[in-house]
Design an enzyme around this catalytic site. Structure first.
Site, mmCIF file in Angstrom:
data_model
loop_
_atom_site.group_PDB
_atom_site.id
_atom_site.type_symbol
_atom_site.label_atom_id
_atom_site.label_comp_id
_atom_site.label_asym_id
_atom_site.label_seq_id
_atom_site.Cartn_x
_atom_site.Cartn_y
_atom_site.Cartn_z
ATOM 1 C CD GLU A 24 9.222 -1.184 10.211
ATOM 2 O OE1 GLU A 24 8.310 -1.883 11.469
ATOM 3 O OE2 GLU A 24 8.362 -1.961 9.397
ATOM 4 C CG ASP A 83 2.929 -6.232 13.234
ATOM 5 O OD1 ASP A 83 4.204 -7.197 13.186
ATOM 6 O OD2 ASP A 83 3.537 -5.629 11.996
ATOM 7 C CB THR A 98 -0.682 0.022 1.120
ATOM 8 O OG1 THR A 98 -1.786 -0.451 1.180
ATOM 9 C CG2 THR A 98 -1.915 1.302 1.136
ATOM 10 C CG LEU A 141 -6.364 -2.560 10.243
ATOM 11 C CD1 LEU A 141 -6.690 -4.068 9.803
ATOM 12 C CD2 LEU A 141 -4.892 -2.455 9.435
ATOM 13 C CB ALA A 167 0.581 -7.557 11.494
ATOM 14 C CG HIS A 197 6.706 -4.662 9.454
ATOM 15 N ND1 HIS A 197 6.426 -3.019 9.092
ATOM 16 C CD2 HIS A 197 5.297 -4.467 8.643
ATOM 17 C CE1 HIS A 197 5.747 -2.231 7.896
ATOM 18 N NE2 HIS A 197 4.328 -3.249 8.382
ATOM 19 N NE ARG A 254 3.484 2.342 6.879
ATOM 20 C CZ ARG A 254 2.893 1.521 6.661
ATOM 21 N NH1 ARG A 254 1.812 0.580 7.216
ATOM 22 N NH2 ARG A 254 2.212 1.094 5.397
ATOM 23 C CB THR A 302 -0.684 -3.373 14.058
ATOM 24 O OG1 THR A 302 -2.046 -2.947 14.105
ATOM 25 C CG2 THR A 302 -0.898 -4.358 15.175
#
Length: 321
Positions: A266, A261, A79, A163, A289, A287, A237, A235
């Site tokens: 990262e 998460d 996304t 979400l 999830a 990360h 950013r 979950t």
């Protein structure tokens, strides 16, 4: 296939662990080449002659686009669009399409899992059994760590798109009361501001995008305004939460627990304040999830649909129109 285009997937291993079916995507291309991963130095050579580029995290900047005048379409296997220069693509006539809402069931269930892990003190009890505490107990059970229930508690949600709404529905199934807060800079009548929301909630769950207005959305002052013993779930950013402030709130005991998460960098190759193993009741997942096989297969389906719709002259999920 009429109007089929030559396609290269630059970082397939970010999506496919060998468990996905890419046959329909490949069939939509005149030719299909994929690489497990691509370094910045390799990108230009691998894009040469290709009309379509698929990327998850490989950066496609203006220079790469200008070096490939045959490029017509960039498909992002995610996304987020921060790895593609959207303005340059627009100016050069290159369409950019992303994937959307593919991970809703996976991330929503992961979010509830994190809430349950924290409120049941799952990690503490699992470690106690591993260390033999139950085996040494004089009672049939071990209740050394306080267990709570989600039922009857108030969940605050920041970011109420598809979400956030899915998380809200699951939370209500557990008997929670759901409050939705207004994001900074947005007109969202009827929703409490972040400042008004935080003192009311027992659990805060973040599902909003990272922008300049939401960076450090939850810092020291916001954490201090939350109830003693409340829980934080992120979950969304990593940059939504000030990580040093979160570590301090956990050490002080003001927060009852936190689960993330996502982190600001990262993978966290240079460490992170939240990777301190001494922080109490903190759960970090890598990360992951979004990463169910079903969610990843939905991405493949959207990549195929995006490619076919572009080939037919009606692009969908375009992010640089």
């Amino acid at each position: 296939m009429q109007n089929a285009l030559s396609t290269v997937f630059l970082d397939r291993a970010t999506l496919d662990l060998g468990d996905l079916d890419l046959s329909a995507l490949e069939a939509a291309c005149a030719s299909f080449t994929s690489y497990s991963g691509t370094t910045p130095a390799e990108a230009a050579e691998r894009m040469a002659g290709q009309q379509v580029v698929i990327t998850n995290k490989v950066v496609i900047d203006r220079a790469l686009m200008q070096a490939n005048p045959q490029l017509k379409l960039i498909l992002i296997a995610a996304t987020g669009t921060n790895n593609v220069d959207l303005q340059a693509a627009r100016e050069l006539g290159i369409v950019v399409c992303n994937c959307q809402a593919y991970g809703t069931p996976a991330v929503a269930q992961h979010t509830l899992m994190l809430m349950l892990v924290l409120i049941t003190r799952f990690e503490s009890y699992r470690q106690a059994v591993r260390e033999g505490a139950w085996q040494r107990s004089s009672q049939f059970c071990l209740l050394d760590y306080p267990i709570g229930e989600l039922s009857g508690r108030t969940l605050g949600i920041l970011g109420f798109g598809e979400l956030g709404q899915a998380v809200g529905r699951l939370a209500e199934a557990f008997g929670m009361r759901v409050l939705v807060g207004a994001l900074p800079g947005r007109e969202q009548p009827g929703r409490p501001s972040v400042a008004d929301l935080l003192p009311q909630v027992d659990v805060l769950s973040l599902h909003c995008p990272l922008t300049e207005q939401t960076r450090d959305l939850i810092g020291a002052a916001q954490l201090a305004s939350m109830k003693q013993g409340s829980l934080l779930i992120n979950t969304g950013r990593g940059g939504l939460v000030n990580e040093l402030a979160l570590a301090d709130a956990l050490r002080s005991g003001h927060l009852g627990g936190a689960a993330c998460d996502v982190l600001t960098v990262e993978p966290p190759v240079n460490g992170n304040p939240l990777l301190d193993a001494t922080l109490p009741n903190l759960v970090i997942t890598p990360h992951s999830a979004w990463g169910s096989r079903e969610a990843r297969q939905r991405i493949v389906g959207q990549l195929e649909a995006n490619l076919r719709s572009f080939s037919s002259g009606a692009p969908q999920r375009q992010v640089n129109s």
